[in-house]
Design an enzyme around this catalytic site. Structure first.
Site, short mmCIF file in Angstrom:
data_model
loop_
_atom_site.label_atom_id
_atom_site.label_comp_id
_atom_site.label_asym_id
_atom_site.label_seq_id
_atom_site.Cartn_x
_atom_site.Cartn_y
_atom_site.Cartn_z
N LEU A 49 0.84 -1.20 0.00
CA LEU A 49 0.00 0.00 0.00
C LEU A 49 0.87 1.25 0.00
O LEU A 49 0.86 2.03 0.95
CB LEU A 49 -0.93 0.00 1.22
CG LEU A 49 -1.84 -1.21 1.40
CD1 LEU A 49 -2.63 -1.11 2.70
CD2 LEU A 49 -2.76 -1.38 0.21
N PRO A 50 1.64 1.47 -1.07
CA PRO A 50 2.44 2.69 -1.11
C PRO A 50 1.53 3.91 -1.14
O PRO A 50 0.44 3.86 -1.71
CB PRO A 50 3.25 2.54 -2.40
CG PRO A 50 2.51 1.55 -3.22
CD PRO A 50 1.75 0.68 -2.28
N HIS A 51 1.97 4.99 -0.52
CA HIS A 51 1.15 6.20 -0.48
C HIS A 51 2.05 7.41 -0.32
O HIS A 51 3.18 7.30 0.16
CB HIS A 51 0.11 6.13 0.64
CG HIS A 51 0.67 5.79 1.98
ND1 HIS A 51 0.98 4.49 2.34
CD2 HIS A 51 1.02 6.55 3.04
CE1 HIS A 51 1.46 4.49 3.56
NE2 HIS A 51 1.50 5.73 4.01
N ALA A 52 1.50 8.54 -0.77
CA ALA A 52 2.28 9.78 -0.71
C ALA A 52 1.34 10.97 -0.72
O ALA A 52 0.22 10.89 -1.24
CB ALA A 52 3.24 9.85 -1.90
#
Length: 154
Positions: A64-67
């Site tokens: 769950l990459p997020h930015a």
């Protein structure tokens, strides 16, 4: 908030092979650019910056990459299903094949957290993940994701 508002159908893709986490982030940046008009370079940089704080591979083949990004007005997502799992430094050390990336406005507080919680709940559902792993059609993947999140909200 539900996944149908976070995830556009054209932000769902199946990729045959991704050779590295860096390449994966470049693919996510390209898809975020084409689906939402986000700056691909800024998106990749923000993903790498967040990942440097700690891996976003949450286990069971899911990442769950997020930015947070400048210039974004709402939380949006990109979903990728990899045909060949990728080493992602996940907490359980297993490679990942399901990636749900979230991008939020730089100043979004609770909305970013609510979206991350919604995606996390959806991707922890073993039945949903099983359906995602047997489908190769992006439209079917989008339907599985949006139906699953809708059912959980009820």
């Amino acid at each position: 908030m539900d996944l149908s508002t976070l995830l556009r159908p054209d932000a769902v893709k199946v990729l045959a092979t991704v050779t590295s986490k860096k390449r994966l982030f470049q693919d996510l940046g390209d898809i975020a650019h084409s689906a939402y008009g986000l700056d691909a370079i800024q998106t990749v940089d923000a993903l790498q910056e967040r990942e440097a704080l700690g891996p976003t591979g949450v286990g069971h083949g899911v990442a769950l990459p997020h930015a947070r990004l400048h210039g974004l007005t709402e939380v949006v997502g990109v979903f990728l299903r990899l045909e060949k799992a990728l080493d992602f430094d996940a907490v359980d050390r297993l490679p990942v094949d399901l990636i749900f990336a979230l991008f939020a406005p730089k100043d979004s507080g609770v909305d970013h957290l609510k979206a991350l919680a919604l995606v996390s709940r959806t991707m922890r559902n073993a039945e949903v993940c099983a359906k995602l792993r047997v489908n190769t059609d992006p439209a079917a993947l989008h339907a599985v994701l949006t139906a699953a999140a809708g059912a959980q909200a009820a």
